[in-house]
Scaffold this motif. Structure first.
Motif, PDB file in Angstrom:
ATOM      1  N   ILE A  79       0.874  -1.176   0.000  1.00 47.03           N
ATOM      2  CA  ILE A  79       0.000   0.000   0.000  1.00 47.03           C
ATOM      3  C   ILE A  79       0.907   1.221   0.000  1.00 47.03           C
ATOM      4  N   ARG A  80       0.788   2.044  -1.033  1.00 46.26           N
ATOM      5  CA  ARG A  80       1.638   3.233  -1.075  1.00 46.26           C
ATOM      6  C   ARG A  80       0.787   4.481  -0.875  1.00 46.26           C
ATOM      7  N   VAL A  81       1.194   5.313   0.074  1.00 44.19           N
ATOM      8  CA  VAL A  81       0.499   6.585   0.310  1.00 44.19           C
ATOM      9  C   VAL A  81       1.464   7.690  -0.101  1.00 44.19           C
ATOM     10  N   GLU A  82       1.112   8.372  -1.176  1.00 37.31           N
ATOM     11  CA  GLU A  82       2.022   9.359  -1.783  1.00 37.31           C
ATOM     12  C   GLU A  82       1.463  10.760  -1.670  1.00 37.31           C
ATOM     13  N   ASP A  83       2.353  11.707  -1.469  1.00 34.98           N
ATOM     14  CA  ASP A  83       1.894  13.095  -1.546  1.00 34.98           C
ATOM     15  C   ASP A  83       2.861  13.918  -2.389  1.00 34.98           C
ATOM     16  N   THR A  84       2.375  15.083  -2.803  1.00 36.04           N
ATOM     17  CA  THR A  84       3.209  15.981  -3.597  1.00 36.04           C
ATOM     18  C   THR A  84       3.624  17.183  -2.741  1.00 36.04           C
ATOM     19  N   GLY A  85       3.791  16.927  -1.438  1.00 39.06           N
ATOM     20  CA  GLY A  85       4.115  18.002  -0.501  1.00 39.06           C
ATOM     21  C   GLY A  85       5.597  18.314  -0.431  1.00 39.06           C
ATOM     22  N   GLY A  86       5.962  18.945   0.657  1.00 38.89           N
ATOM     23  CA  GLY A  86       7.320  19.467   0.808  1.00 38.89           C
ATOM     24  C   GLY A  86       8.409  18.419   1.006  1.00 38.89           C
ATOM     25  N   GLY A  87       8.029  17.176   1.232  1.00 35.76           N
ATOM     26  CA  GLY A  87       9.042  16.139   1.436  1.00 35.76           C
ATOM     27  C   GLY A  87       9.825  16.367   2.710  1.00 35.76           C
ATOM     28  N   MET A  88      10.940  15.675   2.843  1.00 37.40           N
ATOM     29  CA  MET A  88      11.741  15.837   4.064  1.00 37.40           C
ATOM     30  C   MET A  88      13.198  15.500   3.802  1.00 37.40           C
ATOM     31  N   GLY A  89      14.055  16.018   4.649  1.00 37.05           N
ATOM     32  CA  GLY A  89      15.476  15.754   4.527  1.00 37.05           C
ATOM     33  C   GLY A  89      15.883  14.521   5.318  1.00 37.05           C
ATOM     34  N   GLU A  90      17.125  14.158   5.149  1.00 40.29           N
ATOM     35  CA  GLU A  90      17.723  12.983   5.772  1.00 40.29           C
ATOM     36  C   GLU A  90      17.516  12.958   7.304  1.00 40.29           C
ATOM     37  N   GLU A  91      17.716  14.107   7.940  1.00 42.04           N
ATOM     38  CA  GLU A  91      17.627  14.189   9.401  1.00 42.04           C
ATOM     39  C   GLU A  91      16.247  13.770   9.898  1.00 42.04           C
ATOM     40  N   THR A  92      15.224  14.285   9.221  1.00 40.91           N
ATOM     41  CA  THR A  92      13.848  13.935   9.596  1.00 40.91           C
ATOM     42  C   THR A  92      13.576  12.474   9.266  1.00 40.91           C
ATOM     43  N   ARG A  93      14.017  12.062   8.071  1.00 46.86           N
ATOM     44  CA  ARG A  93      13.716  10.702   7.628  1.00 46.86           C
ATOM     45  C   ARG A  93      14.267   9.659   8.597  1.00 46.86           C
ATOM     46  N   LYS A  94      15.425   9.946   9.166  1.00 49.85           N
ATOM     47  CA  LYS A  94      16.037   8.982  10.090  1.00 49.85           C
ATOM     48  C   LYS A  94      15.254   8.828  11.391  1.00 49.85           C
ATOM     49  N   ARG A  95      14.494   9.857  11.780  1.00 53.52           N
ATOM     50  CA  ARG A  95      13.867   9.841  13.100  1.00 53.52           C
ATOM     51  C   ARG A  95      12.349   9.698  13.072  1.00 53.52           C
ATOM     52  N   LEU A  96      11.810   9.623  11.861  1.00 52.17           N
ATOM     53  CA  LEU A  96      10.358   9.607  11.680  1.00 52.17           C
ATOM     54  C   LEU A  96       9.549   8.755  12.640  1.00 52.17           C
ATOM     55  N   PHE A  97      10.023   7.543  12.857  1.00 51.39           N
ATOM     56  CA  PHE A  97       9.203   6.576  13.589  1.00 51.39           C
ATOM     57  C   PHE A  97       9.412   6.639  15.099  1.00 51.39           C
ATOM     58  N   GLU A  98      10.312   7.499  15.538  1.00 56.08           N
ATOM     59  CA  GLU A  98      10.529   7.627  16.990  1.00 56.08           C
ATOM     60  C   GLU A  98       9.299   8.234  17.650  1.00 56.08           C
ATOM     61  N   PRO A  99       8.901   7.661  18.799  1.00 56.78           N
ATOM     62  CA  PRO A  99       7.787   8.290  19.507  1.00 56.78           C
ATOM     63  C   PRO A  99       8.161   9.719  19.894  1.00 56.78           C
ATOM     64  N   PHE A 100       7.217  10.598  19.768  1.00 60.86           N
ATOM     65  CA  PHE A 100       7.345  12.023  20.124  1.00 60.86           C
ATOM     66  C   PHE A 100       8.265  12.821  19.204  1.00 60.86           C
ATOM     67  N   PHE A 101       8.722  12.221  18.106  1.00 62.02           N
ATOM     68  CA  PHE A 101       9.487  13.035  17.156  1.00 62.02           C
ATOM     69  C   PHE A 101       8.512  13.785  16.241  1.00 62.02           C
ATOM     70  N   THR A 102       8.580  15.090  16.274  1.00 60.28           N
ATOM     71  CA  THR A 102       7.732  15.895  15.398  1.00 60.28           C
ATOM     72  C   THR A 102       8.478  17.141  14.956  1.00 60.28           C
ATOM     73  N   THR A 103       8.153  17.629  13.767  1.00 61.22           N
ATOM     74  CA  THR A 103       8.709  18.910  13.325  1.00 61.22           C
ATOM     75  C   THR A 103       7.603  19.959  13.315  1.00 61.22           C
ATOM     76  N   LYS A 104       6.409  19.555  13.793  1.00 63.74           N
ATOM     77  CA  LYS A 104       5.273  20.478  13.768  1.00 63.74           C
ATOM     78  C   LYS A 104       5.244  21.298  15.049  1.00 63.74           C
ATOM     79  N   PRO A 105       4.664  22.495  14.976  1.00 63.24           N
ATOM     80  CA  PRO A 105       4.594  23.317  16.190  1.00 63.24           C
ATOM     81  C   PRO A 105       3.779  22.597  17.267  1.00 63.24           C
ATOM     82  N   SER A 106       4.101  22.875  18.528  1.00 60.94           N
ATOM     83  CA  SER A 106       3.405  22.162  19.592  1.00 60.94           C
ATOM     84  C   SER A 106       1.929  22.547  19.540  1.00 60.94           C
ATOM     85  N   GLY A 107       1.095  21.559  19.789  1.00 63.11           N
ATOM     86  CA  GLY A 107      -0.335  21.777  19.621  1.00 63.11           C
ATOM     87  C   GLY A 107      -0.811  21.262  18.264  1.00 63.11           C
ATOM     88  N   ARG A 108       0.107  21.184  17.290  1.00 64.80           N
ATOM     89  CA  ARG A 108      -0.255  20.668  15.964  1.00 64.80           C
ATOM     90  C   ARG A 108       0.155  19.202  15.833  1.00 64.80           C
TER      91      ARG A 108
END
Ligand SMILES: Nc1ncnc2c1ncn2[C@@H]1O[C@H](COP(=O)(O)OP(=O)(O)O)[C@@H](O)[C@H]1O
Ligand SMILES: [Mg+2]
Length: 240
Positions: A158-187
């Protein structure tokens, strides 16, 4: 990730019990208090406890401690359900496209957890496209991933694709960590992909991402198909 899961699971479990007490008492206060100002405080407590409880559930999903239902799940039906909810959650500038090409799409597992996982991926895709774009669900059959080689059997991807801003290596490495977010708090809580990871692992599947800055993202969830005469898979899942 395993050790983190165990630690998180232990804490989340206790935490959840405490939250149940807080929620229950706040609810009771809400009904008994006459003073509107005090009732509002009880509301604030109940709402905060409710959000914390949602978080703990995601933590338990990541830690694979939440109970796993066992049913036959039709992945295409699931995607249709998810997209019907999504239509209410995305604005008109995001188009949703379905390419459900897999000729077989039944898996064994927990429909509610898989539903949440796909919804989490889709909501992240939405968040990545604040100015609109295209969100695509694709399904196709694939061979077992290398880590499962020898297990034979067909898999559905199952592939879920978007045409959004994508992400860099730093984010990609940590994506699945609990509580890892790049969104503002509350979002963002940073628990969405951690829960996705737990759910997919629990279904004997794998999840992968490909993305680069400015080039959109594609999350791929691969799950072993439930073949008509495949009873061993049922037993595998039910052992937990
Ligand atoms: N489709 C996507 N496009 C770009 N970045 C993404 C995408 N999905 C996830 N991310 C990144 O991964 C982070 C973690 O996602 P998630 O675990 O769902 O937490 P949250 O959505 O609460 O931030 C996000 O904050 C974002 O930086
Ligand atoms: Mg998210």
């Amino acid at each position: 990730m395993e050790a983190l899961g165990q630690l998180a699971g232990g804490i989340a479990h206790d935490f959840n019990n405490h939250l149940t007490a807080i929620l229950g008492c706040a609810d009771m206060l809400r009904h008994r208090l006459q003073d509107p100002a005090l009732r509002e405080m009880a509301d604030v407590i109940a709402n905060a406890a409710g959000r914390s409880s949602e978080l703990t559930h995601q933590l338990l999903t990541f830690a694979r401690k939440s109970p796993l239902g066992r049913t036959e799940v039709d992945v295409h039906e699931l995607i249709l359900e998810v997209t019907s909810i999504l239509k209410r959650l995305v604005d008109g500038r995001i188009a949703i496209q379905l390419r459900l090409d897999a000729p077989a799409c039944r898996v064994a597992g927990d429909a509610a957890q898989l539903h949440n996982a796909l919804l989490n991926l889709a909501i992240n895709a939405r968040d990545a496209m604040p100015d609109g774009g295209l969100l695509t669900f694709v399904t196709e059959l694939c061979a077992a991933p290398a880590s499962e080689e020898g297990s034979g059997g067909r898999w559905v991807r199952i592939r879920v694709e978007d045409t959004g801003g994508g992400m860099g290596e730093e984010t990609r490495k940590r994506l699945f960590e609990p509580f890892f977010t790049t969104k503002p708090s509350g979002r963002g809580t940073g628990m969405g992909l951690a829960a996705v990871y737990g759910t997919v692992a629990r279904h004997r599947g794998i999840v992968q991402v490909s993305s680069s800055p400015g080039a959109g993202s594609a999350f791929v969830v691969a799950l072993p198909l439930l073949e008509p005469d495949d009873l061993s898979r049922w037993q595998d899942v039910s052992r937990e």
